[in-house]
Design an enzyme around this catalytic site. Structure first.
Site, PDB file in Angstrom:
ATOM      1  N   SER A 124     105.877 -67.353 -68.862  1.00 48.34           N
ATOM      2  CA  SER A 124     105.993 -68.508 -67.975  1.00 48.34           C
ATOM      3  C   SER A 124     106.104 -69.783 -68.786  1.00 48.34           C
ATOM      4  O   SER A 124     105.556 -69.876 -69.894  1.00 48.34           O
ATOM      5  CB  SER A 124     104.738 -68.563 -67.099  1.00 48.34           C
ATOM      6  OG  SER A 124     104.641 -69.820 -66.472  1.00 48.34           O
ATOM      7  N   TYR A 148      94.990 -68.480 -66.043  1.00 46.85           N
ATOM      8  CA  TYR A 148      96.266 -67.781 -65.841  1.00 46.85           C
ATOM      9  C   TYR A 148      97.208 -68.043 -67.008  1.00 46.85           C
ATOM     10  O   TYR A 148      97.786 -67.119 -67.600  1.00 46.85           O
ATOM     11  CB  TYR A 148      96.916 -68.237 -64.522  1.00 46.85           C
ATOM     12  CG  TYR A 148      98.372 -67.855 -64.428  1.00 46.85           C
ATOM     13  CD1 TYR A 148      98.750 -66.528 -64.236  1.00 46.85           C
ATOM     14  CD2 TYR A 148      99.382 -68.822 -64.558  1.00 46.85           C
ATOM     15  CE1 TYR A 148     100.095 -66.174 -64.183  1.00 46.85           C
ATOM     16  CE2 TYR A 148     100.720 -68.474 -64.499  1.00 46.85           C
ATOM     17  CZ  TYR A 148     101.083 -67.146 -64.308  1.00 46.85           C
ATOM     18  OH  TYR A 148     102.405 -66.807 -64.271  1.00 46.85           O
ATOM     19  N   LYS A 152      98.993 -65.582 -70.296  1.00 48.18           N
ATOM     20  CA  LYS A 152     100.386 -65.489 -70.768  1.00 48.18           C
ATOM     21  C   LYS A 152     100.469 -65.783 -72.265  1.00 48.18           C
ATOM     22  O   LYS A 152     101.171 -65.088 -73.003  1.00 48.18           O
ATOM     23  CB  LYS A 152     101.276 -66.460 -69.987  1.00 48.18           C
ATOM     24  CG  LYS A 152     101.394 -66.159 -68.493  1.00 48.18           C
ATOM     25  CD  LYS A 152     102.019 -64.807 -68.216  1.00 48.18           C
ATOM     26  CE  LYS A 152     102.205 -64.540 -66.727  1.00 48.18           C
ATOM     27  NZ  LYS A 152     102.536 -63.128 -66.446  1.00 48.18           N
TER      28      LYS A 152
END
Ligand SMILES: NC(=O)c1ccc[n+]([C@@H]2O[C@H](COP(=O)([O-])OP(=O)(O)OC[C@H]3O[C@@H](n4cnc5c(N)ncnc54)[C@H](O)[C@@H]3O)[C@@H](O)[C@H]2O)c1
Length: 339
Positions: A124, A148, A152
């Site tokens: 992302s 979150y 990644k």
């Protein structure tokens, strides 16, 4: 290739399944349906004209993951499975670290044991952190502002170490900008449970009458009209980017590749609202609300590396994205049926 699509019942995974089948690949889906409805599978089968084998397992379960690889012939994996809500990750960091990291470990171990070493991973633009230089290039340092995002960053690091450990691996991390839109049929789309976290599904639910009005968080940013600017990419362009990455990664000299998938164009919140009003023919009532903590003014990609290496570029405009979102939302005002 016979491609295992983890999280293939989810929003981006389901659109990628269609593109993979169209490109001549065989597909096997693994999804625990923690954030998807099983009825998406029938839609995929109707649209592709193919049975889609589905394994309804939680990938953090190493025994079940091993069993899957022992019983399916797999050539490559596209790994979408994971939790993705930024706000929820702040409230439940352990659930996010555990699900996103453990599912990746379990998958990588089973792949290694079964000699499957081609992997495309959903990363992302959030890995560019709090104050990225614009446009964002793949060479910028990585960082995160929430659990979150850290999953990644961490998974990219793990993949890079795994790729460096054995030259048989070929791994791609795809850094998505803001995926929106739906399949042109209007039969597959984004179906968030509860209140949508993202702008486009929220706007669509206001247009269809499920929500009263939209809150625009901040109108005093240093942008074209003061509202936040993002690089929206049509989910079908994104899906095509996965097929291009899968077809390219195996012949790369280096074991790990990183590509931005975005259009390179920034679009403001007010511009999205106007485009959605054009697409739907309905007014989108909105109010200006205070800025949200952690939001940045603008985010957009430099997609040059993916354009050159993958022979891929995003082709759809914000009007296409809104028209397709509206077709999906108006055909399925309450999302996928339960059964
Ligand atoms: N949608 C976005 O804006 C966006 C942006 C950048 C990156 N991504 C990443 O792309 C990927 C797909 O996103 P999406 O929007 O399609 O999300 P999604 O929630 O629609 O899809 C993820 C799927 O994974 C499944 N899943 C979750 N944990 C699992 C587990 N342990 N075992 C098996 N299945 C599991 C869910 O049921 C769901 O169907 C995610 O990794 C997400 O972080 C999404």
């Amino acid at each position: 290739m016979r491609v295992l699509v983890s999280g293939g019942a989810g929003y981006i995974g389901s659109h990628t399944v269609i593109r993979l089948v169209e490109a001549g690949h065989d597909v096997v889906v693994v999804d625990d349906f923690s954030n998807a409805k099983p009825t998406v599978v029938g839609r995929l089968e109707a649209l592709t004209g193919r049975p889609i084998p589905v394994h309804a397992i939680d990938l953090t379960d190493t025994d079940k993951t091993e069993h899957l690889f022992a019983h399916e012939q797999i050539d490559a994996v596209i790994h979408f499975a994971g939790f993705k809500a930024v706000g929820e990750s702040v409230a439940k960091p352990l659930a996010y670290y555990q699900n996103n990291l453990d599912s990746t470990f379990s998958l990588l171990r089973a792949m290694d044991r079964h000699d499957v070493r081609t992997l495309v991973f959903s990363s992302s633009a959030t890995v560019y952190g709090a104050e990225p230089e614009l446009p964002m290039t793949e060479d910028l340092p990585t960082s995160a502002t929430n659990p979150y995002g850290w999953t990644k960053v961490m998974i990219e690091q793990i993949l890079s170490d795994v790729a460096a450990s054995d030259d048989r691996w070929r791994i791609a991390a795809l850094r998505y900008f803001n995926p929106v839109g739906a399949h042109a049929s209007g039969d597959i789309g984004e179906d968030p449970s509860g209140i949508p976290n993202n702008l486009m599904p929220f706007v669509a639910q206001v247009a269809v009458g499920r929500r009263e009005q939209l809150s625009v968080f901040g109108d005093d940013y240093d942008t074209v009209d003061g509202t936040g600017v993002r690089d929206y990419i049509h989910v079908d362009d994104l899906a095509a980017g996965h097929v291009a990455a899968l077809d390219t990664v195996g012949s790369r000299a280096e074991p790990m590749s990183v590509w931005n998938l975005g259009t390179g164009q920034g679009v403001s919140v007010l511009q999205v609202i106007k485009a959605f009003e054009r697409a739907s023919g309905r007014p989108i009532p909105y109010e200006i609300a205070p800025r949200r903590a952690g939001d940045i003014a603008a985010s957009y990609a430099d997609p040059a590396r993916a354009n050159a290496d993958l022979g891929w570029r995003a082709t759809k405009t914000i009007d296409d994205m809104c028209a397709d979102t509206w077709r999906w939302q108006s055909k399925n005002p309450n999302g996928y049926p339960d059964a």
